[in-house]
Design a protein around this motif. Structure first.
Motif, mmCIF file in Angstrom:
data_model
loop_
_atom_site.group_PDB
_atom_site.id
_atom_site.type_symbol
_atom_site.label_atom_id
_atom_site.label_comp_id
_atom_site.label_asym_id
_atom_site.label_seq_id
_atom_site.Cartn_x
_atom_site.Cartn_y
_atom_site.Cartn_z
ATOM 1 N N PHE A 160 -4.153 -13.740 -30.475
ATOM 2 C CA PHE A 160 -5.330 -13.661 -31.331
ATOM 3 C C PHE A 160 -5.146 -12.482 -32.276
ATOM 4 O O PHE A 160 -4.729 -11.404 -31.844
ATOM 5 N N PHE B 292 -7.184 -10.410 -35.557
ATOM 6 C CA PHE B 292 -8.396 -10.241 -36.354
ATOM 7 C C PHE B 292 -8.178 -9.091 -37.323
ATOM 8 O O PHE B 292 -7.621 -8.055 -36.952
ATOM 9 N N THR C 244 -9.408 -14.178 -39.224
ATOM 10 C CA THR C 244 -8.392 -14.325 -38.189
ATOM 11 C C THR C 244 -7.032 -14.465 -38.845
ATOM 12 O O THR C 244 -6.921 -14.745 -40.037
#
Length: 132
Positions: A110, A112, A122
């Motif tokens: 992930f 960000f 993102t």
């Protein structure tokens, strides 16, 4: 007396310099930086499509209009209780919070990026999430 004072000051300096200011020096699985903590949603035509929630030690994925939540801290703690050793490798800067969750068989990444104080995006899409 001067020796004691000098020794005290020296110990104080050594102690204060010994702990790192790095956000990654504790035993939490997740350590989101303060700038990203909160709830971030992508809303299209007044309908919540998805989002994320970050606390000081957790990452929660939010999906759909009903805001179905996946609590990653709870999932990884359950995995630990089952005898697994999940690893969360984080990158934390003033404008990026990225992490990889490695559970041996599979891993998830992930990323960000801070766009402004109330907007993030993102790494895998051009969707902008707004802080609630």
């Amino acid at each position: 007396m001067k020796k004691r004072t000098l020794l005290f000051i020296l110990l104080l300096i050594i102690y204060s310099c010994s702990s790192s200011d790095d956000n990654n020096n504790n035993s939490n699985l997740f350590n989101p930086p303060k700038w990203i903590q909160g709830t971030w949603l992508y809303i299209d035509n007044e309908v919540v499509v998805g989002g994320y929630e970050f606390t000081s030690d957790n990452f929660i994925s939010i999906i759909g209009e009903n805001q179905l939540r996946t609590n990653f801290k709870e999932l990884l703690e359950a995995s630990q209780s089952a005898g697994n050793t999940p690893i969360v490798d984080e990158i934390i800067t003033e404008t990026e919070y990225s992490f990889t969750i490695d559970q041996g068989i599979n891993s998830q990444r992930f990323s960000f990026y801070k766009v402004s104080s109330n907007k993030i995006e993102t790494g895998d899409s051009l969707i902008i999430y707004t802080k609630q």
